[in-house]
Design a protein around this motif. Structure first.
Motif, mmCIF file in Angstrom:
data_model
loop_
_atom_site.group_PDB
_atom_site.id
_atom_site.type_symbol
_atom_site.label_atom_id
_atom_site.label_comp_id
_atom_site.label_asym_id
_atom_site.label_seq_id
_atom_site.Cartn_x
_atom_site.Cartn_y
_atom_site.Cartn_z
ATOM 1 N N LEU A 19 0.823 -1.206 0.000
ATOM 2 C CA LEU A 19 0.000 0.000 0.000
ATOM 3 C C LEU A 19 0.859 1.258 0.000
ATOM 4 C CD1 LEU A 19 -2.891 1.238 0.303
ATOM 5 C CD2 LEU A 19 -2.453 1.209 2.761
ATOM 6 N N ILE A 20 1.868 1.285 0.841
ATOM 7 C CA ILE A 20 2.756 2.448 0.922
ATOM 8 C C ILE A 20 3.481 2.659 -0.401
ATOM 9 C CG2 ILE A 20 4.864 3.317 2.018
ATOM 10 C CD1 ILE A 20 3.807 2.085 4.646
ATOM 11 N N VAL A 21 4.004 1.596 -0.975
ATOM 12 C CA VAL A 21 4.724 1.702 -2.247
ATOM 13 C C VAL A 21 3.780 2.135 -3.367
ATOM 14 C CG1 VAL A 21 5.936 0.352 -3.994
ATOM 15 C CG2 VAL A 21 6.547 0.110 -1.600
ATOM 16 N N ALA A 22 2.577 1.588 -3.383
ATOM 17 C CA ALA A 22 1.623 1.937 -4.442
ATOM 18 C C ALA A 22 1.235 3.411 -4.378
ATOM 19 C CB ALA A 22 0.383 1.058 -4.339
ATOM 20 N N VAL A 23 1.044 3.925 -3.184
ATOM 21 C CA VAL A 23 0.664 5.332 -3.039
ATOM 22 C C VAL A 23 1.779 6.251 -3.529
ATOM 23 C CG1 VAL A 23 0.206 7.133 -1.320
ATOM 24 C CG2 VAL A 23 -1.003 4.971 -1.199
ATOM 25 N N ILE A 24 3.020 5.846 -3.320
ATOM 26 C CA ILE A 24 4.147 6.685 -3.723
ATOM 27 C C ILE A 24 4.470 6.518 -5.211
ATOM 28 C CG2 ILE A 24 6.609 7.097 -3.378
ATOM 29 C CD1 ILE A 24 6.155 6.342 -0.432
ATOM 30 N N VAL A 25 4.416 5.301 -5.720
ATOM 31 C CA VAL A 25 4.889 5.022 -7.076
ATOM 32 C C VAL A 25 3.834 5.308 -8.153
ATOM 33 C CG1 VAL A 25 5.680 3.149 -8.576
ATOM 34 C CG2 VAL A 25 6.621 3.395 -6.297
ATOM 35 N N THR A 26 2.561 5.111 -7.862
ATOM 36 C CA THR A 26 1.522 5.275 -8.878
ATOM 37 C C THR A 26 1.496 6.671 -9.504
ATOM 38 O OG1 THR A 26 0.189 3.562 -7.825
ATOM 39 C CG2 THR A 26 -0.941 5.039 -9.345
ATOM 40 N N PRO A 27 1.530 7.753 -8.730
ATOM 41 C CA PRO A 27 1.569 9.075 -9.383
ATOM 42 C C PRO A 27 2.823 9.263 -10.248
ATOM 43 C CG PRO A 27 0.985 9.317 -7.084
ATOM 44 C CD PRO A 27 1.393 7.897 -7.273
ATOM 45 N N THR A 48 16.826 13.754 -18.842
ATOM 46 C CA THR A 48 16.513 14.523 -17.637
ATOM 47 C C THR A 48 15.104 15.094 -17.685
ATOM 48 O OG1 THR A 48 17.494 16.497 -18.612
ATOM 49 C CG2 THR A 48 18.904 15.122 -17.235
ATOM 50 N N LEU A 49 14.520 15.193 -18.860
ATOM 51 C CA LEU A 49 13.166 15.725 -18.976
ATOM 52 C C LEU A 49 12.149 14.806 -18.292
ATOM 53 C CD1 LEU A 49 11.386 17.957 -20.148
ATOM 54 C CD2 LEU A 49 11.160 16.574 -22.208
ATOM 55 N N SER A 50 12.395 13.516 -18.295
ATOM 56 C CA SER A 50 11.457 12.597 -17.639
ATOM 57 C C SER A 50 11.782 12.420 -16.160
ATOM 58 C CB SER A 50 11.475 11.241 -18.333
ATOM 59 O OG SER A 50 12.725 10.623 -18.167
ATOM 60 N N PHE A 51 13.024 12.664 -15.770
ATOM 61 C CA PHE A 51 13.420 12.433 -14.379
ATOM 62 C C PHE A 51 12.895 13.503 -13.435
ATOM 63 C CE2 PHE A 51 16.471 13.048 -10.905
ATOM 64 C CZ PHE A 51 16.351 11.823 -10.287
ATOM 65 N N LEU A 52 13.057 14.753 -13.794
ATOM 66 C CA LEU A 52 12.691 15.852 -12.894
ATOM 67 C C LEU A 52 11.196 15.893 -12.568
ATOM 68 C CD1 LEU A 52 13.816 18.186 -11.276
ATOM 69 C CD2 LEU A 52 13.435 19.650 -13.259
ATOM 70 N N PRO A 53 10.285 15.773 -13.536
ATOM 71 C CA PRO A 53 8.865 15.774 -13.157
ATOM 72 C C PRO A 53 8.487 14.607 -12.247
ATOM 73 C CG PRO A 53 9.084 16.163 -15.500
ATOM 74 C CD PRO A 53 10.443 15.809 -14.991
ATOM 75 N N LEU A 56 9.696 15.438 -8.741
ATOM 76 C CA LEU A 56 8.839 16.440 -8.105
ATOM 77 C C LEU A 56 7.495 15.858 -7.686
ATOM 78 C CD1 LEU A 56 9.583 19.542 -10.348
ATOM 79 C CD2 LEU A 56 10.422 19.063 -8.044
ATOM 80 N N VAL A 57 6.944 14.968 -8.505
ATOM 81 C CA VAL A 57 5.662 14.339 -8.153
ATOM 82 C C VAL A 57 5.824 13.435 -6.942
ATOM 83 C CG1 VAL A 57 3.970 12.650 -8.956
ATOM 84 C CG2 VAL A 57 4.590 14.564 -10.394
ATOM 85 N N LEU A 62 4.760 12.631 -1.270
ATOM 86 C CA LEU A 62 5.198 12.415 0.111
ATOM 87 C C LEU A 62 4.736 13.535 1.031
ATOM 88 C CD1 LEU A 62 8.787 10.996 -0.367
ATOM 89 C CD2 LEU A 62 6.775 9.814 0.505
ATOM 90 N N ILE A 63 4.709 14.753 0.528
ATOM 91 C CA ILE A 63 4.222 15.873 1.344
ATOM 92 C C ILE A 63 2.734 15.732 1.625
ATOM 93 C CG2 ILE A 63 3.781 18.362 1.309
ATOM 94 C CD1 ILE A 63 6.475 18.642 -0.174
ATOM 95 N N VAL A 64 1.964 15.366 0.598
ATOM 96 C CA VAL A 64 0.505 15.279 0.747
ATOM 97 C C VAL A 64 0.099 14.020 1.498
ATOM 98 C CG1 VAL A 64 -1.652 15.029 -0.534
ATOM 99 C CG2 VAL A 64 0.051 16.686 -1.283
ATOM 100 N N ALA A 65 0.632 12.854 1.107
ATOM 101 C CA ALA A 65 0.194 11.586 1.683
ATOM 102 C C ALA A 65 1.087 11.109 2.823
ATOM 103 C CB ALA A 65 0.158 10.511 0.594
ATOM 104 N N GLY A 66 2.159 11.811 3.091
ATOM 105 C CA GLY A 66 3.088 11.396 4.138
ATOM 106 C C GLY A 66 2.464 11.212 5.512
ATOM 107 N N PRO A 67 1.665 12.171 5.980
ATOM 108 C CA PRO A 67 1.042 11.983 7.298
ATOM 109 C C PRO A 67 0.133 10.758 7.360
ATOM 110 C CG PRO A 67 0.925 14.279 6.644
ATOM 111 C CD PRO A 67 1.444 13.525 5.467
ATOM 112 N N TRP A 68 -0.623 10.505 6.301
ATOM 113 C CA TRP A 68 -1.501 9.337 6.290
ATOM 114 C C TRP A 68 -0.688 8.048 6.270
ATOM 115 C CZ3 TRP A 68 -2.506 5.450 2.631
ATOM 116 C CH2 TRP A 68 -3.593 4.632 2.936
ATOM 117 N N LEU A 69 0.367 8.015 5.461
ATOM 118 C CA LEU A 69 1.221 6.828 5.401
ATOM 119 C C LEU A 69 1.902 6.575 6.748
ATOM 120 C CD1 LEU A 69 2.866 7.404 1.911
ATOM 121 C CD2 LEU A 69 1.078 5.758 2.489
#
Length: 89
Positions: A19-27, A48-53, A56-57, A62-69
């Motif tokens: 669950l933790i990995v899916a929440v982080i990796v899916t976006p 590098t065009l594909s790495f940076l976005p 950032l996502v 992690l900022i948004v879902a971090g507290p829930w995780l």
């Protein structure tokens, strides 16, 4: 501790990890796909065009879902620690 209890604990821990990995990796996968489609459409082949976005996502996720995780992981550990007497005995 019986084998059934050990398997149940392992199953629950594995599910929480998935669950933790899916929440982080899916976006990140979705953004990677969108960037790849953009690169294919414009024929830009910059790595590098594909790495940076994606980076950032992941940080935004992690900022948004971090507290829930963190709460999910904390609840699992508290439950595990509180049930130590029943698991051993």
């Amino acid at each position: 501790m019986t084998p059934e209890v050990a398997v149940d604990l392992f199953r629950e821990a594995l599910w929480l990890t998935a669950l933790i990995v899916a929440v982080i990796v899916t976006p990140s996968l979705i953004v990677g796909l969108l960037v790849a489609m953009f690169q294919a459409a414009t024929q830009i082949n910059e790595q590098t065009l594909s790495f940076l976005p994606r980076l950032l996502v992941i940080l935004l996720t992690l900022i948004v879902a971090g507290p829930w995780l963190t709460q999910q992981l904390t609840d699992f550990m508290q439950n595990l620690i509180q049930n130590i007497p029943q698991l051993i005995g």
